[in-house]
Motif scaffolding. Structure first.
Motif, PDB file in Angstrom:
ATOM      1  N   ASP A   1      16.758   9.900  11.975  1.00  0.00           N
ATOM      2  CA  ASP A   1      15.556   9.744  12.987  1.00  0.00           C
ATOM      3  C   ASP A   1      14.576  11.060  12.915  1.00  0.00           C
ATOM      4  OD1 ASP A   1      16.512   7.275  13.418  1.00  0.00           O
ATOM      5  OD2 ASP A   1      17.570   7.997  15.080  1.00  0.00           O
ATOM      6  N   ARG A   2      13.176  10.718  13.525  1.00  0.00           N
ATOM      7  CA  ARG A   2      12.440  11.693  13.870  1.00  0.00           C
ATOM      8  C   ARG A   2      12.003  11.476  15.401  1.00  0.00           C
ATOM      9  NH1 ARG A   2      10.631  15.721  10.961  1.00  0.00           N
ATOM     10  NH2 ARG A   2      10.962  15.207   8.562  1.00  0.00           N
TER      11      ARG A   2
ATOM     12  N   THR B   1      10.609  10.679  28.287  1.00  0.00           N
ATOM     13  CA  THR B   1       9.328  10.851  27.166  1.00  0.00           C
ATOM     14  C   THR B   1      10.139  10.775  26.072  1.00  0.00           C
ATOM     15  OG1 THR B   1      10.058  13.396  27.147  1.00  0.00           O
ATOM     16  CG2 THR B   1       8.481  12.525  28.878  1.00  0.00           C
ATOM     17  N   LEU B   2      11.399  10.631  25.897  1.00  0.00           N
ATOM     18  CA  LEU B   2      11.879  10.639  24.269  1.00  0.00           C
ATOM     19  C   LEU B   2      11.696   9.392  23.659  1.00  0.00           C
ATOM     20  CD1 LEU B   2      15.484  11.579  23.934  1.00  0.00           C
ATOM     21  CD2 LEU B   2      14.726   9.961  22.750  1.00  0.00           C
ATOM     22  N   ARG B   3      10.819   9.569  22.397  1.00  0.00           N
ATOM     23  CA  ARG B   3      10.590   8.737  21.413  1.00  0.00           C
ATOM     24  C   ARG B   3      11.256   8.623  20.245  1.00  0.00           C
ATOM     25  NH1 ARG B   3       5.899   7.736  18.270  1.00  0.00           N
ATOM     26  NH2 ARG B   3       5.014   9.767  18.990  1.00  0.00           N
ATOM     27  N   VAL B   4      11.638   7.726  19.631  1.00  0.00           N
ATOM     28  CA  VAL B   4      12.357   7.906  18.439  1.00  0.00           C
ATOM     29  C   VAL B   4      11.726   6.989  17.422  1.00  0.00           C
ATOM     30  CG1 VAL B   4      14.546   7.552  17.268  1.00  0.00           C
ATOM     31  CG2 VAL B   4      14.450   8.547  19.485  1.00  0.00           C
ATOM     32  N   VAL B   5      11.694   7.349  15.996  1.00  0.00           N
ATOM     33  CA  VAL B   5      11.276   6.549  14.953  1.00  0.00           C
ATOM     34  C   VAL B   5      12.277   6.788  13.660  1.00  0.00           C
ATOM     35  CG1 VAL B   5       9.023   6.336  15.469  1.00  0.00           C
ATOM     36  CG2 VAL B   5       9.868   7.941  13.790  1.00  0.00           C
ATOM     37  N   ASP B   6      12.812   5.646  13.113  1.00  0.00           N
ATOM     38  CA  ASP B   6      13.750   5.765  12.127  1.00  0.00           C
ATOM     39  C   ASP B   6      13.408   6.316  10.955  1.00  0.00           C
ATOM     40  OD1 ASP B   6      12.609   3.618  10.794  1.00  0.00           O
ATOM     41  OD2 ASP B   6      14.002   2.079  11.422  1.00  0.00           O
ATOM     42  N   LYS B   7      14.071   6.320   9.892  1.00  0.00           N
ATOM     43  CA  LYS B   7      13.435   6.936   8.343  1.00  0.00           C
ATOM     44  C   LYS B   7      12.410   5.996   7.709  1.00  0.00           C
ATOM     45  CE  LYS B   7      17.118   4.519   5.962  1.00  0.00           C
ATOM     46  NZ  LYS B   7      18.406   4.877   4.902  1.00  0.00           N
ATOM     47  N   ASP B   8      12.355   4.857   8.280  1.00  0.00           N
ATOM     48  CA  ASP B   8      11.325   4.068   7.505  1.00  0.00           C
ATOM     49  C   ASP B   8       9.968   3.935   8.728  1.00  0.00           C
ATOM     50  OD1 ASP B   8      12.840   3.088   5.479  1.00  0.00           O
ATOM     51  OD2 ASP B   8      13.990   1.633   6.679  1.00  0.00           O
ATOM     52  N   GLY B   9      10.077   4.590   9.601  1.00  0.00           N
ATOM     53  CA  GLY B   9       8.791   4.631  10.613  1.00  0.00           C
ATOM     54  C   GLY B   9       8.748   3.744  11.768  1.00  0.00           C
TER      55      GLY B   9
END
Length: 269
Positions: A211-212, A231-239
């Motif tokens: 993740d990012r 405030t924690l926000r996560v996107v996976d490898k596919d965005g």
């Protein structure tokens, strides 16, 4: 002694339903004992005349982790409440606290006859009287915040974690008693060799290595970097945006130690 006024006697019922707790006359049923709201935590937590802390909303008694402190959760904050200090603040007036210090010498102990006499007269715990005698009001730390970040706010943007660490915060519970999957844990995101921490329910990861992640944090007095969970926000490898982990909350920590034995298999492990 004559200067003190005995109060709060009308809440008591018949003598057969009363207990003498260190000179304080209380109803035998814990939930019937008079309580007052703790300053700074009004609407959330209350304290009795003997320093026991309750949840005003849930009507639950909290166990003391280490006398006279009990650990509770208020929003995102992990708090330690000094039950004796809270009782002194709400069950004694400033004038009564000042008079206690005039009557008792510094170093007074809860078992001293003079302390016991004041406890009986004022109807507050002998431990509360001893605390007041030995500590000035301004020196008492009624509430200690252990999970509220301080200092300048910083931000991590579009980072990948090197590692994800978990530490159980509450008392361990064996699988036969429900286990620890949903218990409170300390979570740590390791980024660039630095640990960024937050407290949350459950052992589920909020961020995976592929993740990012974005979040805001502050550094506390101990030098720990505390994450603002909101405030924690996560996107996976596919965005694609992801929301992982247990986002629930609860008011109080599990403090009771599990009794032995559990199952024989658990005893061997």
């Amino acid at each position: 002694m004559a200067k003190f006024v005995l109060k709060a006697q009308s809440v008591l019922s018949t003598p057969s339903r009363r207990l003498n707790i260190g000179g304080v006359i209380e109803p035998a049923a814990q939930l019937e004992r008079p309580r007052r709201q703790i300053p700074g935590l009004e609407g959330e937590f209350e304290v009795t005349r003997t320093g026991m802390v309750y949840s005003g909303e849930l009507n639950e008694l909290f166990a003391m982790d280490r006398f006279p402190f009990c650990t509770v959760i208020s929003g995102d904050r992990l708090l330690e409440i000094n039950g004796l200090a809270a009782a002194a603040a709400v069950w004694l007036t400033p004038e009564q606290r000042s008079e206690i210090r005039n009557i008792l010498v510094s170093g007074a102990k809860h078992e001293d006859p003079s302390v016991m006499m004041l406890a009986k007269s004022l109807q507050v715990s002998k431990h509360v009287i001893a605390l007041v005698a030995n500590t000035a009001d301004e020196a008492v730390e009624l509430i200690k915040v252990t999970e509220e970040p301080t200092g300048d706010e910083h931000q991590i943007e579009s980072a990948q974690i090197q590692d994800y660490l978990l530490f159980l915060v509450e008392k361990h519970r064996p699988p036969s008693k429900g286990g620890n999957t949903s218990a409170l844990h300390a979570h740590a995101l390791v980024i660039g060799g630095v640990k960024y921490r937050f407290i949350a329910l459950g052992s589920q990861q909020w961020v995976h290595k592929a993740d990012r992640v974005w979040f805001h944090y502050r550094t506390d007095e101990q030098g720990y970097h505390r994450v603002f969970k909101s405030t924690l926000r996560v996107v996976d490898k596919d965005g694609r945006p992801q929301q992982r982990g247990n986002r629930g909350f609860k008011k109080t920590l599990r403090t009771a130690v599990s009794r032995m034995p559990a199952s024989r298999r658990e005893q061997r492990s």
